[in-house]
Enzyme design. Structure first.
Site, PDB file in Angstrom:
ATOM      1  N   HIS A   1       9.169  28.794 -16.451  1.00 13.84           N
ATOM      2  CA  HIS A   1       8.518  28.134 -17.587  1.00 13.84           C
ATOM      3  C   HIS A   1       8.401  26.616 -17.461  1.00 13.84           C
ATOM      4  O   HIS A   1       7.321  26.047 -17.575  1.00 13.84           O
ATOM      5  CB  HIS A   1       9.244  28.462 -18.900  1.00 13.84           C
ATOM      6  CG  HIS A   1       8.635  27.790 -20.080  1.00 13.84           C
ATOM      7  ND1 HIS A   1       9.019  26.542 -20.518  1.00 13.84           N
ATOM      8  CD2 HIS A   1       7.622  28.177 -20.898  1.00 13.84           C
ATOM      9  CE1 HIS A   1       8.288  26.197 -21.555  1.00 13.84           C
ATOM     10  NE2 HIS A   1       7.434  27.172 -21.811  1.00 13.84           N
TER      11      HIS A   1
ATOM     12  N   HIS B   1       8.128  37.862 -24.694  1.00 13.68           N
ATOM     13  CA  HIS B   1       7.914  36.468 -24.312  1.00 13.68           C
ATOM     14  C   HIS B   1       8.897  36.027 -23.228  1.00 13.68           C
ATOM     15  O   HIS B   1      10.103  36.006 -23.456  1.00 13.68           O
ATOM     16  CB  HIS B   1       8.111  35.611 -25.576  1.00 13.68           C
ATOM     17  CG  HIS B   1       7.877  34.153 -25.379  1.00 13.68           C
ATOM     18  ND1 HIS B   1       8.845  33.204 -25.658  1.00 13.68           N
ATOM     19  CD2 HIS B   1       6.788  33.471 -24.950  1.00 13.68           C
ATOM     20  CE1 HIS B   1       8.353  32.008 -25.431  1.00 13.68           C
ATOM     21  NE2 HIS B   1       7.110  32.138 -24.995  1.00 13.68           N
TER      22      HIS B   1
HETATM   23  O1  G3P Z   1       2.141  32.142 -24.451  1.00 16.03           O
HETATM   24  C1  G3P Z   1       2.828  31.839 -25.600  1.00 16.03           C
HETATM   25  C2  G3P Z   1       3.918  30.853 -25.364  1.00 16.03           C
HETATM   26  O2  G3P Z   1       4.636  31.250 -24.234  1.00 16.03           O
HETATM   27  C3  G3P Z   1       3.417  29.469 -25.160  1.00 16.03           C
HETATM   28  O3  G3P Z   1       4.423  28.517 -25.159  1.00 16.03           O
HETATM   29  O4  G3P Z   1       6.031  26.984 -24.158  1.00 16.03           O
HETATM   30  O5  G3P Z   1       6.677  29.340 -24.505  1.00 16.03           O
HETATM   31  O6  G3P Z   1       5.070  28.750 -22.739  1.00 16.03           O
HETATM   32  P1  G3P Z   1       5.595  28.397 -24.080  1.00 16.03           P
HETATM   33 CA    CA Z   2       4.494  30.867 -21.942  1.00 14.30          CA
END
Ligand code: G3P
Ligand code: CA
Length: 243
Positions: free
Chosen positions: A48, A6
């Site tokens: 992000h 992630h």
């Molecule tokens: O794609 C899963 C996750 O990344 C979604 O939430 O806020 O971490 O982009 P965020």
């Molecule tokens: Ca994400």
């Protein structure tokens, strides 16, 4: 079960940096999840938040910086100098690197706060330029972005991202709209929803799996992928399960 790092290996390295992506690959994970947005001059960058405030030494919105200006931003700023200067990668820089790996990339289109004009076209053009069509999937909280992406390129799978409350009949919903994946937050997920997806042939990748009990649950429920900040831990656990 597949493992997606992630924002790269973001539990140990500054998120969404080439350093975090390279370190993720070393863990033996299957894929990388990253986030894309557009600069003021329309360059696809990997970051992000819409704002630079949380992770960098600058303030303001990504969309108000040209790429030349954004190059000066240090997104390792909050790591106390441990990783020196780490820039925001362009998505093209990422593609150039990832094409020489075996990784799959989950590209999250960050179109839920600002709707960046033509982000779908620009991102897809880069995927095509580097021949990554068979190794990517697109996700977004803004499902209209997914519908648009499917109309531009029906061969690349898309994933409906949901916040933690999720959707009880997610399988039916994804099937109805032709979304191949369901990407829920872990907090509201249960066996029933996973079964509903399986019944409709929808694969389920869950975020963000950073605790062992959550990992055990999604494994037992038969989920297809874990999106985690700690790919090395998930890999070690899965390897021990599969022995
Ligand atoms: O794609 C899963 C996750 O990344 C979604 O939430 O806020 O971490 O982009 P965020
Ligand atoms: Ca994400």
């Amino acid at each position: 079960m597949k493992i997606y790092a992630h924002r790269g290996y973001s539990g140990m390295y500054p998120e969404n940096t080439m350093l975090a992506f390279r370190e993720a690959e070393k863990t033996g994970c299957d894929g990388i999840e990253l986030d894309v947005q557009l600069t003021k001059d329309g360059i696809v960058v990997v970051v992000h938040d819409e704002s630079l405030d949380r992770v960098s030494d600058k303030t303001g919105f990504v969309r108000d910086y040209t790429y030349e200006e954004l190059k000066e931003v240090n997104v390792a700023y909050t790591w106390g100098g441990k990783y020196g200067f780490q820039p925001i990668p362009t998505f093209e820089e990422y593609c150039r690197w990832v094409k020489n790996t075996n990784l799959t990339t989950n590209i999250e289109l960050k179109t839920g706060v600002f709707y960046y004009e033509e982000i779908e076209e620009k991102t897809l053009n880069l995927v095509r330029k580097y021949g990554l069509e068979k190794r990517v999937l697109f996700s977004s909280f803004n499902h209209l972005s997914l519908v648009k992406m499917q109309s531009l390129e029906p061969q690349i799978p898309v994933a409906a991202l949901l916040e933690h409350r999720g959707l009880g009949n997610a399988g039916f919903y994804c099937h109805e709209y032709g979304f191949q994946f369901y990407h829920p937050g872990i907090k509201g997920l249960n066996q029933k929803t996973v079964d509903n997806c399986k019944k409709q042939g929808i694969a389920v990748n869950v975020w963000t799996i950073n605790a062992m009990d959550e990992l055990e649950h999604i494994y037992e429920w038969g989920c297809d992928g874990a999106i985690t900040n700690y790919p090395s831990i998930v890999k070690a656990w899965l390897d021990s399960k599969n022995k």
